[in-house]
Design an enzyme around this catalytic site. Structure first.
Site, PDB file in Angstrom:
ATOM      1  N   LYS A 151       0.828  -1.201   0.000  1.00  0.00           N
ATOM      2  CA  LYS A 151       0.000   0.000   0.000  1.00  0.00           C
ATOM      3  C   LYS A 151       0.864   1.255   0.000  1.00  0.00           C
ATOM      4  CE  LYS A 151      -3.800  -0.479   2.413  1.00  0.00           C
ATOM      5  NZ  LYS A 151      -4.460  -0.686   3.720  1.00  0.00           N
ATOM      6  N   ARG A 199      -3.211   3.256   8.495  1.00  0.00           N
ATOM      7  CA  ARG A 199      -3.520   2.101   7.650  1.00  0.00           C
ATOM      8  C   ARG A 199      -2.365   1.115   7.661  1.00  0.00           C
ATOM      9  NH1 ARG A 199      -4.566   4.884   1.881  1.00  0.00           N
ATOM     10  NH2 ARG A 199      -5.924   3.059   1.630  1.00  0.00           N
ATOM     11  N   GLY A 256      -6.746  -9.993   7.775  1.00  0.00           N
ATOM     12  CA  GLY A 256      -6.280 -10.418   9.091  1.00  0.00           C
ATOM     13  C   GLY A 256      -5.414  -9.358   9.739  1.00  0.00           C
ATOM     14  N   MET A 271      -4.591  -5.307  10.833  1.00  0.00           N
ATOM     15  CA  MET A 271      -5.442  -4.331  11.500  1.00  0.00           C
ATOM     16  C   MET A 271      -6.253  -3.525  10.503  1.00  0.00           C
ATOM     17  SD  MET A 271      -4.534  -1.311  14.148  1.00  0.00           S
ATOM     18  CE  MET A 271      -4.822   0.027  12.990  1.00  0.00           C
ATOM     19  N   ARG A 315      -3.648  -0.874  -6.724  1.00  0.00           N
ATOM     20  CA  ARG A 315      -2.850  -2.110  -6.676  1.00  0.00           C
ATOM     21  C   ARG A 315      -3.263  -3.006  -7.832  1.00  0.00           C
ATOM     22  NH1 ARG A 315      -6.040  -4.707  -1.533  1.00  0.00           N
ATOM     23  NH2 ARG A 315      -8.012  -4.856  -2.630  1.00  0.00           N
ATOM     24  N   HIS A 370      -4.284 -36.635   0.658  1.00  0.00           N
ATOM     25  CA  HIS A 370      -4.539 -37.645  -0.364  1.00  0.00           C
ATOM     26  C   HIS A 370      -5.707 -37.214  -1.241  1.00  0.00           C
ATOM     27  CE1 HIS A 370      -6.484 -41.367  -1.848  1.00  0.00           C
ATOM     28  NE2 HIS A 370      -5.244 -41.762  -2.040  1.00  0.00           N
ATOM     29  N   ARG A 414       5.840 -47.275 -18.841  1.00  0.00           N
ATOM     30  CA  ARG A 414       6.630 -47.775 -17.725  1.00  0.00           C
ATOM     31  C   ARG A 414       6.230 -49.212 -17.418  1.00  0.00           C
ATOM     32  NH1 ARG A 414       5.870 -45.305 -11.832  1.00  0.00           N
ATOM     33  NH2 ARG A 414       3.944 -46.503 -12.013  1.00  0.00           N
ATOM     34  N   SER A 444      13.603 -40.160 -16.855  1.00  0.00           N
ATOM     35  CA  SER A 444      12.398 -39.440 -16.455  1.00  0.00           C
ATOM     36  C   SER A 444      12.414 -39.393 -14.936  1.00  0.00           C
ATOM     37  CB  SER A 444      11.157 -40.170 -16.958  1.00  0.00           C
ATOM     38  OG  SER A 444      10.004 -39.529 -16.461  1.00  0.00           O
ATOM     39  N   GLY A 450      11.139 -39.342 -11.460  1.00  0.00           N
ATOM     40  CA  GLY A 450       9.934 -39.638 -10.694  1.00  0.00           C
ATOM     41  C   GLY A 450      10.053 -38.888  -9.389  1.00  0.00           C
ATOM     42  N   ASP A 473       8.396 -40.317  -5.851  1.00  0.00           N
ATOM     43  CA  ASP A 473       9.176 -41.319  -5.125  1.00  0.00           C
ATOM     44  C   ASP A 473      10.516 -40.766  -4.683  1.00  0.00           C
ATOM     45  OD1 ASP A 473       8.025 -43.860  -4.523  1.00  0.00           O
ATOM     46  OD2 ASP A 473       7.730 -44.149  -6.677  1.00  0.00           O
ATOM     47  N   TYR A 479      11.302 -31.852 -21.032  1.00  0.00           N
ATOM     48  CA  TYR A 479       9.837 -31.748 -20.921  1.00  0.00           C
ATOM     49  C   TYR A 479       9.385 -32.028 -19.493  1.00  0.00           C
ATOM     50  CZ  TYR A 479       9.707 -36.846 -20.701  1.00  0.00           C
ATOM     51  OH  TYR A 479       9.884 -38.136 -20.307  1.00  0.00           O
TER      52      TYR A 479
HETATM   53  P1  ADP Z   1      -7.952  -1.900   3.365  1.00  0.00           P
HETATM   54  O1  ADP Z   1      -6.587  -2.417   3.164  1.00  0.00           O
HETATM   55  O2  ADP Z   1      -8.795  -2.752   4.251  1.00  0.00           O
HETATM   56  O3  ADP Z   1      -8.613  -1.509   2.092  1.00  0.00           O
HETATM   57  P2  ADP Z   1      -7.408   0.885   3.732  1.00  0.00           P
HETATM   58  O4  ADP Z   1      -6.308   1.382   4.592  1.00  0.00           O
HETATM   59  O5  ADP Z   1      -7.129   0.886   2.271  1.00  0.00           O
HETATM   60  O6  ADP Z   1      -7.788  -0.562   4.233  1.00  0.00           O
HETATM   61  O7  ADP Z   1      -8.632   1.779   4.042  1.00  0.00           O
HETATM   62  C1  ADP Z   1      -9.941   1.463   4.391  1.00  0.00           C
HETATM   63  C2  ADP Z   1     -10.859   2.510   3.798  1.00  0.00           C
HETATM   64  O8  ADP Z   1     -10.571   3.790   4.344  1.00  0.00           O
HETATM   65  C3  ADP Z   1     -10.687   2.634   2.308  1.00  0.00           C
HETATM   66  O9  ADP Z   1     -11.920   2.777   1.682  1.00  0.00           O
HETATM   67  C4  ADP Z   1      -9.850   3.856   2.145  1.00  0.00           C
HETATM   68  O10 ADP Z   1     -10.056   4.476   0.928  1.00  0.00           O
HETATM   69  C5  ADP Z   1     -10.324   4.719   3.320  1.00  0.00           C
HETATM   70  N1  ADP Z   1      -9.271   5.651   3.722  1.00  0.00           N
HETATM   71  C6  ADP Z   1      -8.026   5.341   4.119  1.00  0.00           C
HETATM   72  N2  ADP Z   1      -7.281   6.444   4.335  1.00  0.00           N
HETATM   73  C7  ADP Z   1      -8.082   7.484   4.064  1.00  0.00           C
HETATM   74  C8  ADP Z   1      -7.890   8.909   4.083  1.00  0.00           C
HETATM   75  N3  ADP Z   1      -6.715   9.450   4.401  1.00  0.00           N
HETATM   76  N4  ADP Z   1      -8.923   9.681   3.752  1.00  0.00           N
HETATM   77  C9  ADP Z   1     -10.112   9.131   3.416  1.00  0.00           C
HETATM   78  N5  ADP Z   1     -10.363   7.820   3.375  1.00  0.00           N
HETATM   79  C10 ADP Z   1      -9.352   6.984   3.688  1.00  0.00           C
HETATM   80 MG    MG Z   2      -7.692  -0.495   0.821  1.00  0.00          MG
HETATM   81 MG    MG Z   3       7.765 -44.156  -8.729  1.00  0.00          MG
END
Ligand code: ADP
Ligand code: MG
Ligand code: MG
Length: 904
Positions: free
Chosen positions: A46, A118, A127, A129, A362, A478, A641, A793, A795, A798, A881
């Site tokens: 980010k 962020r 997962g 924050m 991204r 499995h 084989r 080849s 394997g 194994d 291959y």
């Molecule tokens: P996530 O990775 O869960 O998307 P983000 O950090 O990108 O978390 O942000 C969560 C939301 O908060 C997003 O919609 C983002 O655009 C908004 N947000 C983050 N920073 C700002 C900011 N400085 N001003 C306004 N909105 C923000």
């Molecule tokens: Mg985001």
């Molecule tokens: Mg074998």
């Protein structure tokens, strides 16, 4: 791949001192203006992308801010949650610079600067924050914000959001308790939406949140803005070690020592009123990849409202009506961002009083369909070359295009989720045993095989079932491996399910959710399980996919063959683009119900004469099998084989014979008693303590040469018959399994050549002879072994078992999960090649073999032949291959091209 112990965050105590002393001089905070996309490891995805976007679009479009590095996070963890020396000062300096630029001070009582905090790791990671918005508000600055904007409602809406997020995200106050307060205040005021709450209601809501906060933490809500910031930053660091994040890393093999960065960014406000709002957008349609931007938008909202679903969002096209200029500007920015990154993007934006701000960009996560469409369009538009376009595709995911899937528009309730072990969707009635699946298949009924876990005996059920569902095991279980090999959808490790084979029912928390015969639908692409009759859509190798595969074929240098034992599999693989068969397991042909008894008679024979007689019965059957396969692969090379598995696999079950014997005795059936006693004797005589390392492979060929002679004869006659019928000679490679000693192969090549001569065929002209390289000794002695081989080849399955000393079936059931848990391993070596260990042997074998015979043909036929990471390794190791299961062929074609592109 094994962890690097020396850099493990929780490991080596010795590292702490080093970090603590260097930290004071290390730059731990970067202004957005200082970063770039190349700095992803240090600034997180980010942070690096926001910095790049700032460079590209200018500071007017991207709110200013700074990033605290992932190294700061790692130092914090190593020092047991003490921030590294110098961090506090560097944050204060960066904040001061931000305040100067903004012309406002954080939390100022008259005109406050507010920021968001962020998290952002190298790879985007659920997962971690959640973001805290509007940080810097307190009892004084909320009034100032209301005055300066002339909009007290907006100020209080921002404050209540901040208190809510801070309490929940930074201090762990359960979200439901806060939501309950919102519901209570709404009910009290008789309104349905949060946008309908007036200033007075928001003031009350904030007070309620703060009371909860005090009760939960035993402290008043922090009023000092800089203190708020420190707590939020540390909470982001802490979240890196939180259970959810640790769990996600384990599943996705992300090392703990990456750490997360923290981004502090000036707030822009989408919650100001009618001409404000927040949204997300994709540069191209996110499901199909079609070249029209898509996305969601919500007026009078801050970013988190868009995803949280508090109100229904509007389509991005609606923005064109509401704020046409902003819409046009956004589309232009999307084009710029995509052109610059040369990849499909997904972005976040906010509109404040009609002014557009970009908050994130991204590479868009995309389903296979969109990935393929983008690659083709990007080349058409001149954005990328074919090689670059291929590199944007996650080859692993392409699998999904070859199987039916859930209708993307379908609406259904998920019963539970498990591991998405083998892609595609399947629907059918629940059966609990392989035998039931086979019976249902014979009646033409669609079934899903549901078991706690599966074993070798269940494999017949895989063929018969539409899909497999298990409650135990992961991607390397499995069930998962067999299902992927066969192209059967599979969800495994759905651990909520208590699968009761005795009562033939499935429970969740003690409550019965499925009985035998009930409809169950699984999505092996997502791991979802449902009892609703979801609409499925058939796969199609669309024109775009064909185009991608054509490019792949032009770019790759590795050949792609398939592992196929039947003409049907061979034909399917050929349709998917296989250029031959890398492994045809001849013993599988004896598994058919009508052949097992013949095979048994042969094995149970006491004398050579008896055995030769029953082999003579099997020979024409085997010849017919070979003819079928050779014709399905006409014109292409086939590696056959000779018999590999231990004999006992074809023997009757000892307990069962015992039972039959007892019964025959009670009946007084003397003839049966004699026969069964004899059978039992042979079963005892052939039993081995460790069959996997016992009489199998070429050892069998040395002990019972008549078996191999029969097979070679059948091959030769099939070859002659096909040549006579079609006029085209087949290209056959006869492969000797499990060779460890040069001498073994020497004896076997003589046997093959001798039978060949008897049948009027010659080595070199009509067939070649080679060997599996699947034992460590063979790798070490490959130069000598190559004196008798036309091809190798590998394997690798194994070889992995014997090099590591892992018995796959035992390890996957009991040990692997723990090993991954304890970070001894981060992936199953049966799923992706163990490069530092097994890979070294593979390379040594290839290198020594070619030292003896420069033209030695080298391929791989283990399960790794269909794994993109392993394919890259085989490519750089100079292999000719790879061979994989039919459904993996398109994946392997693309992965081989990617390997060629990235190493050229
Ligand atoms: P996530 O990775 O869960 O998307 P983000 O950090 O990108 O978390 O942000 C969560 C939301 O908060 C997003 O919609 C983002 O655009 C908004 N947000 C983050 N920073 C700002 C900011 N400085 N001003 C306004 N909105 C923000
Ligand atoms: Mg985001
Ligand atoms: Mg074998």
């Amino acid at each position: 791949m094994p962890r690097r112990a020396a850099t493990s965050p929780c490991g080596a105590v010795g590292n702490i001192a080093r970090v603590a002393t260097t930290a004071s001089t290390t730059k731990l905070v970067y202004d957005f203006a200082e970063g770039s996309r190349e700095m992803r490891d240090l600034l997180g995805g980010k942070g690096a992308n926001v910095a790049e976007m700032t460079r590209l679009l200018g500071a007017d479009l991207v709110p200013a801010g700074f990033t605290i590095t992932t190294e700061a996070c790692v130092a914090y963890m190593r020092a047991d949650r003490i921030p590294p020396a110098g961090l506090d000062d560097q944050v204060s300096a960066a904040l001061a610079a931000l305040e100067t630029r903004a012309g406002k001070r954080l939390g100022d009582a008259d005109d406050p600067l507010l920021v968001s905090v962020r998290s952002g790791a190298r790879e985007s990671m659920p997962g971690m924050m959640d973001t805290v918005l509007n940080l810097g508000l307190n009892d004084a600055s909320v009034e100032g914000l209301g005055r300066i904007t002339g909009n007290p409602r907006f100020a209080w809406d921002s404050y209540r959001r901040f208190v809510q997020m801070f309490a929940n995200v930074v201090r762990g106050l359960p979200g439901e308790r806060l939501e309950d307060e919102i519901a209570a205040v709404k009910a009290d005021r008789g309104v349905a939406l949060d946008t309908e709450l007036d200033t007075e209601a928001l003031v009350e809501l904030t007070a309620r949140f703060r009371a909860l906060f005090a009760e939960h933490t035993g402290e008043p809500f922090p009023q000092e803005p800089r203190e708020q910031l420190t707590q939020a930053i540390n909470a982001v660091f802490d979240s890196w070690m939180g259970d959810r994040a640790v769990h996600y890393r384990r599943i996705n093999r992300i090392p703990d020592d990456w750490g997360t960065a923290v981004n502090v960014q000036q707030m822009v406000f989408g919650n100001k009123g009618e001409t404000s709002g927040s949204g997300v957008a994709f540069t191209r349609a996110e499901i199909t990849g079609a070249p029209e931007p898509s996305g969601d938008f919500l007026g009078t909202a801050q970013g988190e409202d868009v995803v949280s679903g508090v109100r229904n969002t509007q389509d991005i096209d609606d923005l064109a009506r509401i704020m046409p200029e902003v819409h046009a500007h956004l589309l232009e920015i999307l084009r710029t961002l995509e052109g610059h990154s040369r990849d499909m993007q997904d972005v976040e934006f906010t509109i404040e009083d009609g002014r557009l701000f970009m908050l994130q960009t991204r590479a868009a996560k995309r389903p296979a369909q969109a990935a393929v469409r983008f690659a083709v369009d990007a080349v058409g538009e001149g954005l990328l070359t074919p090689g670059e376009a291929l590199a944007t595709i996650d080859a692993e995911k392409l699998d999904a295009l070859l199987h039916p899937t859930f209708d993307p528009t379908a609406d259904y309730t998920v019963l539970t989720k498990g591991v998405n072990a083998s892609p595609g969707a399947a629907k059918g009635a629940v059966v609990f045993t392989a035998a039931d699946a086979v019976a249902a298949d014979a009646d033409g009924r669609d079934v899903v095989l549901v078991r706690p876990f599966t074993e070798a005996d269940d494999v017949a059920g895989f063929h018969a079932a539409r899909g497999i569902l298990t409650s135990e095991g992961g991607k390397a279980s499995h069930a998962a491996l067999v299902a992927r090999g066969m192209g059967r959808p599979c969800v495994c490790g759905a651990s909520d399910l208590e699968i009761d084979l005795r009562d033939r029912e499935v429970r969740i928390d003690g409550e019965v959710v499925l009985r035998e015969g009930d409809l169950v639908v699984i999505d092996g692409t997502s791991g979802a399980v449902t009892t609703e009759d979801v609409q499925l859509v058939e796969p199609q190798m669309g024109e775009d996919f064909e185009q991608v595969l054509r490019w792949a074929d032009e770019l790759r240098t590795l050949g792609i063959r398939t592992n196929a034992d039947t003409p049907e599999d061979a034909a399917k693989a050929r349709a998917f683009g296989a250029e031959g068969i890398g492994l045809c397991r001849t013993e599988h042909m004896f598994m058919a119900a009508d052949r097992v008894p013949k095979m048994r008679t042969m094995i149970l024979a006491d004398t050579l004469e008896e055995r030769v007689a029953s082999l003579a019965e099997l020979q024409p059957l085997q010849q017919a099998d070979f003819e079928g396969i050779v014709e399905a692969m006409a014109g292409l090379t086939i590696t056959l084989r000779l018999r590999d598995p231990p004999l006992h696999e074809f023997l009757p079950d000892r307990e069962q014979v015992h039972a039959q014997l007892d019964e025959a005795r009670t009946r007084g059936d003397d003839t049966a008693v004699v026969a069964l006693e004899r059978t039992l004797d042979r079963v005892h005589a052939l039993a081995e303590t460790n069959p996997m390392l016992g009489t199998r492979g070429c050892r069998l060929g040395l002990l019972y040469p008549e078996i191999y002679e029969m097979q070679v004869r059948a091959i030769c006659r099939a070859a002659s018959a096909v040549r006579e019928r079609s006029g085209a000679p087949p290209h056959l490679e006869i492969m000797i399994p499990l060779v460890a000693y040069e001498g073994e192969l020497e004896v076997m090549e003589q046997l093959v050549e001798h039978v060949g001569e008897e049948e009027g065929l010659a080595r070199g002209r009509d067939f070649t002879v080679g060997t599996m390289i699947e034992l460590p000794r063979a790798c070490l002695q490959a130069d000598r072994i190559a004196m008798h081989a036309d091809f190798f080849s590998c394997g690798t399955s194994d070889l992995t078992q014997t090099a590591i000393g892992f018995s796959r079936d035992d390890i996957e059931g009991k040990i692997l999960a723990k090993y991954i848990d304890r970070k001894v391993l981060d992936r199953s070596p049966f799923e992706t090649l163990d490069v530092p260990g097994v890979g070294q042997l593979v390379r040594m074998g290839a290198w020594l073999g070619r030292k003896t015979r420069g033209d030695l043909k080298i391929g791989v036929c283990g399960a790794h032949g269909g794994d993109p990471d392993s394919i890259a390794f085989f490519h750089t190791s100079g292999f000719d291959y790879v061979s994989c299961s039919p459904y993996r062929v398109p994946v392997a074609r693309v992965a081989a091209a990617q390997a060629a592109v990235s190493s050229s």
